[in-house]
Write a protein that holds these residues in place. Structure first.
Motif, short mmCIF file in Angstrom:
data_model
loop_
_atom_site.label_atom_id
_atom_site.label_comp_id
_atom_site.label_asym_id
_atom_site.label_seq_id
_atom_site.Cartn_x
_atom_site.Cartn_y
_atom_site.Cartn_z
N ASP A 117 0.85 -1.18 0.00
CA ASP A 117 0.00 0.00 0.00
C ASP A 117 0.89 1.24 0.00
O ASP A 117 1.67 1.44 0.94
CB ASP A 117 -0.89 -0.02 1.25
N PRO A 118 0.82 2.10 -1.02
CA PRO A 118 1.67 3.29 -1.06
C PRO A 118 1.54 4.17 0.17
O PRO A 118 2.50 4.83 0.58
CB PRO A 118 1.20 4.03 -2.32
N ALA A 119 0.36 4.17 0.80
CA ALA A 119 0.16 4.98 2.01
C ALA A 119 0.95 4.44 3.19
O ALA A 119 1.14 5.16 4.19
CB ALA A 119 -1.32 5.03 2.36
N LEU A 120 1.42 3.19 3.08
CA LEU A 120 2.16 2.56 4.17
C LEU A 120 3.64 2.40 3.84
O LEU A 120 4.34 1.60 4.47
CB LEU A 120 1.56 1.18 4.51
N MET A 121 4.12 3.16 2.86
CA MET A 121 5.54 3.11 2.51
C MET A 121 6.09 4.53 2.44
O MET A 121 5.46 5.42 1.86
CB MET A 121 5.76 2.40 1.18
N THR A 122 7.26 4.71 3.01
CA THR A 122 7.89 6.02 2.98
C THR A 122 9.40 5.85 2.98
O THR A 122 9.91 4.80 3.40
CB THR A 122 7.43 6.87 4.18
N ALA A 123 10.11 6.86 2.48
CA ALA A 123 11.57 6.78 2.38
C ALA A 123 12.15 8.17 2.63
O ALA A 123 11.70 9.15 2.02
CB ALA A 123 11.99 6.28 1.00
N ALA A 124 13.14 8.25 3.53
CA ALA A 124 13.78 9.53 3.85
C ALA A 124 15.05 9.25 4.64
O ALA A 124 15.39 8.09 4.92
CB ALA A 124 12.83 10.44 4.63
N VAL A 125 15.75 10.30 5.03
CA VAL A 125 16.93 10.17 5.88
C VAL A 125 16.51 9.53 7.19
O VAL A 125 15.50 9.91 7.81
CB VAL A 125 17.57 11.55 6.15
N MET A 126 17.28 8.56 7.65
CA MET A 126 16.87 7.73 8.79
C MET A 126 17.18 8.41 10.13
O MET A 126 18.29 8.33 10.64
CB MET A 126 17.55 6.36 8.70
#
Length: 343
Positions: free
Chosen positions: A214-223
């Motif tokens: 689900d795209p709403a449940l995936m994210t990517a950024a500096v950790m």
């Protein structure tokens, strides 16, 4: 202790000990490890300036940290990696030249290090997908080893990498086996190859169970911890919130846990969390016997040591064909994962 004393304590010639410390290929791996261990035990460190004059080498290795965010210089992953690499390099009489550069400035910095004779080899950290630095270093003819890899050119250079896709496939399969179907992925920057591989492992495990991410449940950024907290708060407020989180670092997991507590939920009961654990010295996942989080564990300090050992071999024998070290990250079960709550 000097070289003569160290050689006598091992029952070896000074030439053999010197060649072992310098990574010469004619010295067996067993002898090299034996000499390195003895050097560490006795606190022996060759004089790098004297050896530089004698060999014509810089007796230094370069490590350029990518400055993709303000906090990268204090990232505990880099700290442990450098500690592991330095532990090996010092026993060989090598110094480490540390620099920080934005991605666009890195090529000029590498060329400068080479032209000025400041280093004999380089360790490349945090490669991006399609990273142009690898082709540049190959063209420059400088011995180098990559911590990580780029998918397009896996065979063309030396690399040490954790099997990120397999680790996150295993972690996702663990949550699926517990009965979770709404699983969130809080990932690192997906311009970086390791994060892209982690997402691929996550999605592959879901697909094997007939599920789509689900795209709403995936994210990517500096950790960071703040990123983990903000994204977990957002997802937990959705009409259909996740029942489990898969996070790419301990910092993200800690922020996610803070969000879970803020919502009045219980970790491992109302919400599950599985994370990746780099085995950090200053941010441990509990203890070996009692982990806090269920986690895929791979010690980044060990990665640093392996990278340094590999680079020493390349410096000693520059014509060595590329070779690769793929490390596994076993799943360590902790109290942070359990079946989803019955509604």
């Amino acid at each position: 202790m000097n070289l003569k004393d160290l050689a006598a304590s091992l029952g070896l010639s000074q030439t053999t000990v010197s060649r072992a410390l310098n990574g010469y290929p004619e010295v067996s791996e067993a002898t090299r490890e034996r000499v390195a261990e003895a050097a560490r035990r006795h606190g022996y460190r060759p004089d790098s300036r004297a050896r530089s004059l004698a060999t014509g080498k810089a007796m230094a290795v370069g490590l350029v940290l990518p400055m993709r965010a303000r906090q990268e210089i204090v990232n505990p992953v880099f700290g442990d990696f450098i500690a592991g690499a330095t532990g090996v390099l010092t026993t060989r009489g090598y110094d480490i030249v540390l620099a920080i550069a934005r991605d666009e400035d890195a090529p000029a910095l590498y060329r400068s290090m080479l032209l000025k004779g400041r280093v004999d080899g380089l360790i490349l950290q945090a490669p991006l997908t399609g990273d142009g630095r690898i082709a540049l270093l190959r063209d420059l003819g400088m011995p180098f080893v990559v911590h990580g890899r780029i998918s397009e050119h896996d065979e063309a250079y030396c690399w040490i990498d954790m099997d990120n896709a397999h680790a996150f496939h295993t972690a996702t399969a663990h949550l699926l086996a517990l009965g979770h179907r709404r699983i969130a992925l809080i990932n690192g920057l997906e311009a970086m190859d390791f994060a892209r591989r982690r997402r691929a492992g996550f999605e592959a495990a879901l697909a094997e169970h007939g599920l789509e991410a689900d795209p709403a449940l995936m994210t990517a950024a500096v950790m960071t911890e703040q990123y983990g907290h903000a994204e977990a708060m957002r997802m937990l407020a959705l009409p259909e919130p996740p029942t489990a989180f898969l996070t790419s670092s301990m910092l993200i997991a800690i922020g996610t846990h803070r969000a879970i507590l803020a919502r009045g939920l219980r970790l491992g009961h109302d919400i599950s969390v599985v994370t990746h654990d780099d085995g950090l010295s200053y941010l441990p996942n509990g203890t070996q016997e009692a982990p806090i989080f269920t986690a895929t564990r791979s010690h980044v300090r060990e990665h640093g040591a392996i990278c340094a050992e590999t680079l020493m071999k390349l410096i000693g024998a520059p014509q060595t064909p590329p070779f690769h070290t793929r490390l596994e990250a076993p799943l360590v079960i902790g109290p942070s994962s359990g079946p989803p709550p019955v509604i």
